[in-house]
Design an enzyme around this catalytic site. Structure first.
Site, PDB file in Angstrom:
ATOM      1  N   SER A 141      23.344 -22.479  20.434  1.00  0.00           N
ATOM      2  CA  SER A 141      22.189 -22.662  21.338  1.00  0.00           C
ATOM      3  C   SER A 141      22.216 -24.093  21.839  1.00  0.00           C
ATOM      4  CB  SER A 141      20.891 -22.422  20.574  1.00  0.00           C
ATOM      5  OG  SER A 141      19.790 -22.900  21.306  1.00  0.00           O
ATOM      6  N   TYR A 154      16.238 -23.173  12.428  1.00  0.00           N
ATOM      7  CA  TYR A 154      17.028 -22.703  13.565  1.00  0.00           C
ATOM      8  C   TYR A 154      17.937 -23.799  14.143  1.00  0.00           C
ATOM      9  CZ  TYR A 154      17.903 -20.144  17.946  1.00  0.00           C
ATOM     10  OH  TYR A 154      18.498 -19.499  19.001  1.00  0.00           O
TER      11      TYR A 154
HETATM   12  N1  LIG Z   1      17.222 -16.008  24.420  1.00  0.00           N
HETATM   13  C1  LIG Z   1      17.340 -17.322  24.314  1.00  0.00           C
HETATM   14  O1  LIG Z   1      16.579 -18.099  24.938  1.00  0.00           O
HETATM   15  C2  LIG Z   1      18.455 -17.886  23.459  1.00  0.00           C
HETATM   16  C3  LIG Z   1      18.826 -19.224  23.670  1.00  0.00           C
HETATM   17  C4  LIG Z   1      19.849 -19.763  22.897  1.00  0.00           C
HETATM   18  C5  LIG Z   1      20.497 -18.994  21.952  1.00  0.00           C
HETATM   19  N2  LIG Z   1      20.106 -17.699  21.763  1.00  0.00           N
HETATM   20  C6  LIG Z   1      20.822 -16.933  20.742  1.00  0.00           C
HETATM   21  O2  LIG Z   1      21.359 -15.772  21.345  1.00  0.00           O
HETATM   22  C7  LIG Z   1      21.603 -14.772  20.345  1.00  0.00           C
HETATM   23  C8  LIG Z   1      21.117 -13.428  20.855  1.00  0.00           C
HETATM   24  O3  LIG Z   1      19.715 -13.469  21.010  1.00  0.00           O
HETATM   25  P1  LIG Z   1      18.976 -12.787  22.252  1.00  0.00           P
HETATM   26  O4  LIG Z   1      18.414 -13.878  23.061  1.00  0.00           O
HETATM   27  O5  LIG Z   1      19.844 -11.784  22.873  1.00  0.00           O
HETATM   28  O6  LIG Z   1      17.720 -12.129  21.471  1.00  0.00           O
HETATM   29  P2  LIG Z   1      17.316 -10.611  21.225  1.00  0.00           P
HETATM   30  O7  LIG Z   1      17.238  -9.871  22.518  1.00  0.00           O
HETATM   31  O8  LIG Z   1      16.080 -10.688  20.383  1.00  0.00           O
HETATM   32  O9  LIG Z   1      18.538 -10.014  20.374  1.00  0.00           O
HETATM   33  C9  LIG Z   1      18.742 -10.366  19.020  1.00  0.00           C
HETATM   34  C10 LIG Z   1      19.721  -9.379  18.405  1.00  0.00           C
HETATM   35  O10 LIG Z   1      19.965  -9.780  17.035  1.00  0.00           O
HETATM   36  C11 LIG Z   1      19.932  -8.612  16.229  1.00  0.00           C
HETATM   37  N3  LIG Z   1      19.538  -8.914  14.853  1.00  0.00           N
HETATM   38  C12 LIG Z   1      18.488  -9.647  14.425  1.00  0.00           C
HETATM   39  N4  LIG Z   1      18.413  -9.606  13.097  1.00  0.00           N
HETATM   40  C13 LIG Z   1      19.452  -8.830  12.649  1.00  0.00           C
HETATM   41  C14 LIG Z   1      19.883  -8.380  11.376  1.00  0.00           C
HETATM   42  N5  LIG Z   1      19.222  -8.703  10.257  1.00  0.00           N
HETATM   43  N6  LIG Z   1      20.984  -7.606  11.304  1.00  0.00           N
HETATM   44  C15 LIG Z   1      21.640  -7.220  12.424  1.00  0.00           C
HETATM   45  N7  LIG Z   1      21.274  -7.609  13.671  1.00  0.00           N
HETATM   46  C16 LIG Z   1      20.173  -8.396  13.774  1.00  0.00           C
HETATM   47  C17 LIG Z   1      18.877  -7.713  16.906  1.00  0.00           C
HETATM   48  O11 LIG Z   1      19.125  -6.347  16.577  1.00  0.00           O
HETATM   49  P3  LIG Z   1      18.184  -5.434  15.652  1.00  0.00           P
HETATM   50  O12 LIG Z   1      16.788  -5.964  15.734  1.00  0.00           O
HETATM   51  O13 LIG Z   1      18.338  -4.048  16.252  1.00  0.00           O
HETATM   52  O14 LIG Z   1      18.791  -5.522  14.302  1.00  0.00           O
HETATM   53  C18 LIG Z   1      19.173  -7.957  18.378  1.00  0.00           C
HETATM   54  O15 LIG Z   1      20.177  -7.081  18.831  1.00  0.00           O
HETATM   55  C19 LIG Z   1      20.890 -15.275  19.086  1.00  0.00           C
HETATM   56  O16 LIG Z   1      21.848 -15.797  18.189  1.00  0.00           O
HETATM   57  C20 LIG Z   1      19.979 -16.394  19.596  1.00  0.00           C
HETATM   58  O17 LIG Z   1      19.744 -17.362  18.611  1.00  0.00           O
HETATM   59  C21 LIG Z   1      19.111 -17.124  22.503  1.00  0.00           C
END
Ligand SMILES: NC(=O)c1ccc[n+]([C@@H]2O[C@H](COP(=O)([O-])OP(=O)(O)OC[C@H]3O[C@@H](n4cnc5c(N)ncnc54)[C@H](OP(=O)(O)O)[C@@H]3O)[C@@H](O)[C@H]2O)c1
Length: 261
Positions: A141, A154
């Protein structure tokens, strides 16, 4: 014809993970999609199989459970698949600050975003090394460059992912494996809904946001061109550049301010 590969994508049930699935499927790669919400994975596969004929598998896996990655890799092997592309994407941040989290919540974050991510990198390397080809994207991130956030694991976790990915890239690029730390800024996904701060997130100016297709395109391009770090978006690069150069006292003071609180 391009040689197609098999991609393992964690957290593929929404957001960036689902978008990685869409883009890699469009290039003809086989998919192994992992998350807890199996119904979401199956719906996504049903959607993709209408357009693409290659093999796609959904595996329910809670990466917060100790031993989950070993079971996952056994399951993949039992389906006679080997992983050429690993997208370590699953991640979240809990609602409460560290001092108010239960030990279970603390352990789960470390398990999903540090242990499972690291274990999966380790598990896929023998096959990639043997084939002299592999691609790994670890989703970090922009917070890896930003001031540490108040009461959160985080920022520290994403710094770990950022540093570990580069160390791993240095180790394995000589055998044809490329590793990239993907460092998105604010991106429209379900991330902020899961944090229960969707209303506050909506107040952040749109110019600071990127969308998932752009982030995924940039990340995939970066790993294929051998870039160990990818921060999608000009503004995010400027923010990262400035943030890294601030005096520690200023970074600390800024870290206490969180627009999502
Ligand atoms: N969106 C942002 O602004 C942002 C910015 C920087 C970095 N990121 C990073 O991007 C990555 C993806 O996040 P996103 O933004 O796409 O958020 P998201 O839409 O909430 O997706 C998160 C994913 O992680 C999975 N997950 C969470 N806990 C889990 C567990 N215990 N076991 C297996 N899978 C799990 C969820 O699946 P289930 O709930 O179905 O298990 C979901 O598919 C993350 O690492 C986040 O830190 C996001």
């Amino acid at each position: 014809m391009t040689i197609q590969h098999t991609a393992l994508i964690t957290g593929a049930s929404s957001g960036l993970g689902a978008e990685f699935a869409r883009q890699l499927a469009s290039e003809g790669h086989q998919l192994v999609l992992v998350a807890r919400r199996l119904d979401r994975l199956e719906d996504l596969i049903a959607e993709l199989q209408q357009k693409y004929p290659q093999r796609m598998e959904a595996i329910r896996c809670d990466l917060a459970e100790v031993g989950a990655t070993a079971e996952l890799m056994d399951e993949i092997a039992s389906r006679e698949l080997s992983i050429d592309i690993l997208i370590n994407n699953a991640g979240y941040t809990p609602r409460d600050v560290f001092s108010q989290q239960t030990s279970h919540v603390v352990q789960a974050q470390l398990q999903v975003m540090v242990n499972a991510l690291t274990e999966l990198c380790h598990a896929v390397l023998p096959h990639m090394t043997e084939k002299q080809w592999g691609r790994i994207i670890n989703v970090s991130s922009i917070v890896a460059f930003a001031p540490p956030g108040r009461g959160t694991l985080y920022s520290a976790i994403k710094q770990y992912v950022f540093t570990f990915s580069q160390s791993l890239d240095m180790d394995v690029r000589r055998v044809g494996v490329r590793v990239t730390a993907l460092c998105p800024g604010l991106t429209h996904t379900e991330f902020h809904d899961a944090m229960d701060v969707a209303d506050k997130a909506k107040k952040i100016p749109e110019i600071l946001w990127t969308d998932a297709p752009f982030v995924v395109r940039e990340g995939w391009k970066a790993v294929n061109s051998g870039q160990p770090v990818c921060t999608p978006g000009i503004l995010n690069n400027v923010l990262a550049f400035v943030s890294k150069r601030l005096p520690e006292r200023v970074r600390y003071a800024l870290g206490t301010q969180n627009p999502l609180e």
